[in-house]
Every structure is written in C-alpha cells, then in structure tokens.
Scaffold this active site. Structure first.
Site, PDB file in Angstrom:
ATOM      1  N   ASP A  59       0.055   5.333   4.479  1.00 13.95           N
ATOM      2  CA  ASP A  59      -1.174   4.804   3.882  1.00 13.95           C
ATOM      3  C   ASP A  59      -1.606   5.625   2.665  1.00 13.95           C
ATOM      4  O   ASP A  59      -1.804   5.092   1.569  1.00 13.95           O
ATOM      5  CB  ASP A  59      -2.324   4.800   4.901  1.00 13.95           C
ATOM      6  CG  ASP A  59      -2.148   3.737   5.975  1.00 13.95           C
ATOM      7  OD1 ASP A  59      -1.047   3.192   6.098  1.00 13.95           O
ATOM      8  OD2 ASP A  59      -3.121   3.457   6.690  1.00 13.95           O
ATOM      9  N   SER A  65      -8.278   1.585   4.679  1.00 14.36           N
ATOM     10  CA  SER A  65      -9.547   2.111   4.151  1.00 14.36           C
ATOM     11  C   SER A  65      -9.662   3.623   4.334  1.00 14.36           C
ATOM     12  O   SER A  65     -10.168   4.316   3.449  1.00 14.36           O
ATOM     13  CB  SER A  65     -10.748   1.382   4.758  1.00 14.36           C
ATOM     14  OG  SER A  65     -10.632   1.295   6.144  1.00 14.36           O
ATOM     15  N   SER A  66      -9.157   4.163   5.440  1.00 13.25           N
ATOM     16  CA  SER A  66      -9.293   5.621   5.609  1.00 13.25           C
ATOM     17  C   SER A  66      -8.356   6.362   4.659  1.00 13.25           C
ATOM     18  O   SER A  66      -8.736   7.402   4.099  1.00 13.25           O
ATOM     19  CB  SER A  66      -9.064   6.037   7.064  1.00 13.25           C
ATOM     20  OG  SER A  66      -7.725   5.838   7.412  1.00 13.25           O
ATOM     21  N   ALA A 100      -7.477   5.272   1.726  1.00 17.57           N
ATOM     22  CA  ALA A 100      -8.097   5.117   0.400  1.00 17.57           C
ATOM     23  C   ALA A 100      -9.265   6.089   0.243  1.00 17.57           C
ATOM     24  O   ALA A 100      -9.433   6.714  -0.811  1.00 17.57           O
ATOM     25  CB  ALA A 100      -8.570   3.669   0.229  1.00 17.57           C
TER      26      ALA A 100
HETATM   27  C1  MEV Z   1      -1.453   1.959   9.771  1.00 18.87           C
HETATM   28  O1  MEV Z   1      -1.859   1.475   8.500  1.00 18.87           O
HETATM   29  C2  MEV Z   1       0.038   1.925   9.864  1.00 18.87           C
HETATM   30  C3  MEV Z   1       0.611   2.442  11.172  1.00 18.87           C
HETATM   31  O2  MEV Z   1       2.036   2.346  11.035  1.00 18.87           O
HETATM   32  C4  MEV Z   1       0.208   3.853  11.482  1.00 18.87           C
HETATM   33  C5  MEV Z   1       0.834   4.881  10.546  1.00 18.87           C
HETATM   34  O3  MEV Z   1       1.778   4.595   9.826  1.00 18.87           O
HETATM   35  O4  MEV Z   1       0.337   6.035  10.573  1.00 18.87           O
HETATM   36  C6  MEV Z   1       0.210   1.555  12.345  1.00 18.87           C
END
Ligand code: MEV
Length: 315
Positions: A140, A96-97, A99
C-alpha cells in the site's frame, strides 16, 4: 516551505489489481495509484503533533497517535503541527492508511529539512503502516509513494519489498464501487493467518497460484492484452472467495459489473464482509452512470497507460 501554505504532502490511495493477501506471504501483487488520496499540511509549532479529527472513535485515535509517534521519532521530532484531509472513501480497501502514512511522512521530512527521496518517504511511512496493520506487506505505502502501476513483492523475512514499474501501451481503466462496510484490514488479515496456520499446505497452494496470476496479469498489461488481464482478475476473485475473503455483497457487485460489460471484476484490498470492488472496462462512463443512478458510491480511474487529450483524469 511555501510561506502561505506551510508544508504540504500528498499520499495517493491505491487499488490492488491482483494479488492481495498472498502478497503478505511473499508472492507478487499488481497495484496502482488513484489520484484520490490524503493531503497533509504542516505549520511550524513548538512541538511535533498531529491534529486528530474529532469524528474518530477512541480506538482509532489511539492507533493514529501511536502511528504518528513512530513517524515523528523517525524524523527526529521536527516542530510541526500536522492536519490532514482526504477525498478517498475510508476503510474500503483503497489504501487510506497507506496514503495517510505517506502524506504525513512527506510533511515530517520537509519539516525536518530532509530531502524526502522516495526511499526516505517509504521508510517513514512504513513505520506508520506497521502500527495500522500489524503485519503489512508494504504494497500500500509503496504504491502510494511511487504513484505508478507496480508489480510488488516482499520475500518472507526481507526488510523491504521490491517494486517493478509496469508500463502499459493501453489505458487501464477501472470502475471502483463501494459495496458495503467492512471490518478493519488487521482483523481480516489476522483471521486468514489463523486458517493458513491450521491448513498451511492448502493455503500456500492458493497463495502461490494467486502470485502466478499477478505476474501473468503484469505481462498482459505490458502486452496491451486487456481481455487477458480481465480474465486473470476474474480467476483471482474466485481464489479470494475460496480463501473466505468475499461476501454476498462483494460477489453480487462483481457479477453486476461483469453483466455491465466488465472485462474482469474482483474485490480489491482486504475484502471480508464488504469493501470496494473493481471492474476493468474499455469505456467506464456507461457503468459509472448506471451505478450512480442505482445509488452506488463509485468512481472511475485510469491506473496506467496513455491518457487521451481532454479525457477525464483518474478519479
Ligand atoms: C491491503 O490493502 C492489502 C492486503 O494484502 C494486506 C497487505 O498487503 O498488507 C490485504
């Protein structure tokens, strides 16, 4: 700019199929977009500002304000008032962050009269992501920007990551289930970093193995080998549990999905004391039906591959 609606930007949520956490240490991860995400809207204003929802806690407001300040500075503070809404379950490891960062970046770039190429969007969104997560890998917001299944890697010290699009000859269909609240990603990533510093060699061994699984999973996708992909997911979940990133609730849901016929199941995202679990299915409908009947919040999503005529789109 559309004169009726102003500026509009969408940022897709994401699912990490393989390789969360080890991606922070420079190993590959396989991740794909959800059609759910965050929509930001902008209207001309005499100053650059983000309208923060009243429901947010003081600490969340502070982080969001700081993140938006970095993005608006990167776009030379265009005169735009930005609001947003989302259909993505929040704080569940579904991006979500990232996005929100991509949605805001798109609106700010439009308001600044810039083209908003994928690399521009990713670079503005990256400013926000660093504020949200501290030491993000970048997987992400890159998945959210590209909206394709990607094998992503950011080598240690590299300014940006690299993403290779992974094509699938078969539909890759997942069930995504919420399995309890979890701590913020920043905390889970930080706690793992402490363990990793203390027992570096042991933890690097596991990260390296997970990185190999992500590459093997990408090959399985390209070959249309869904059973192979499912097996890699199961092994990846075991290694995430070994790293201390699972919980009884997440493990129970993984086993439940497997007993419902999932080819593979694992936690997705940061994990920890809760979050989302994914299961890979040939047909997602019976599992979604049963989980909904049992009272779980869940949806199905097609991450890659051909979409059949009349099929439900990715959720
Ligand atoms: C978070 O969605 C995924 C992690 O691997 C952190 C990152 O990649 O920055 C836990």
């Amino acid at each position: 700019m559309d004169t009726n609606s102003g500026f509009v930007g969408f940022g897709a949520g994401k699912v990490i199929l393989l390789g969360e956490h080890s991606v922070v240490y420079g190993y590959p991860a396989l991740a794909g977009p959800l059609s759910r995400g965050v929509t930001a809207r902008g209207e001309p204003s005499n100053k650059c500002q983000l309208v923060i929802p009243d429901a947010l806690m003081p600490e969340q407001r502070k982080v969001l304000k700081a993140a938006f300040s970095r993005a608006m500075a990167a776009c030379d503070e265009p005169g735009v008032k930005v609001t947003f809404n989302t259909d993505l379950p929040l704080s569940m490891g579904l991006g979500s962050s990232g996005a929100l960062s991509v949605a805001c970046a798109r609106v700010l770039l439009q308001a600044a009269g810039r083209k908003g190429s994928p690399s521009e969007v990713a670079s503005v969104a990256w400013e926000m992501e660093q504020e949200f997560h501290g030491t993000p890998s970048g997987v992400d917001h890159t998945t959210s920007t590209m909206e394709q299944l990607i094998l992503y890697r950011r080598k240690p010290g590299a300014e940006t990551g690299r993403a290779k699009v992974v094509e699938s000859p078969k539909p890759v269909r997942l069930v995504v289930v919420m399995a309890g609240a979890r701590s913020p990603t920043k905390m889970t990533v930080g706690a793992l970093r402490e363990r990793q510093k203390r027992w570096a060699e042991r933890y690097q061994r596991i990260f390296r193995e997970i990185g190999l699984l992500a590459s093997e999973g990408a090959e399985a996708v390209e070959e249309g080998d869904l059973e192979g992909l499912g097996d890699v997911m199961n092994v990846n979940h075991g290694l995430l549990a070994a790293l201390g990133l699972s919980s009884p609730g997440l493990d129970d849901m993984v086993h439940r999905l497997r007993s419902m016929g999932a080819l593979g199941a694992k936690l997705t995202g940061a994990g920890g004391d809760g979050g989302a679990v994914i299961g890979l299915f040939h047909d997602t409908e019976p599992a979604v039906h049963e989980l909904t009947r049992l009272g779980y919040r869940c949806f199905d999503s097609q991450l890659a591959g051909p979409r059949s005529e009349g099929a439900r789109g990715a959720a």
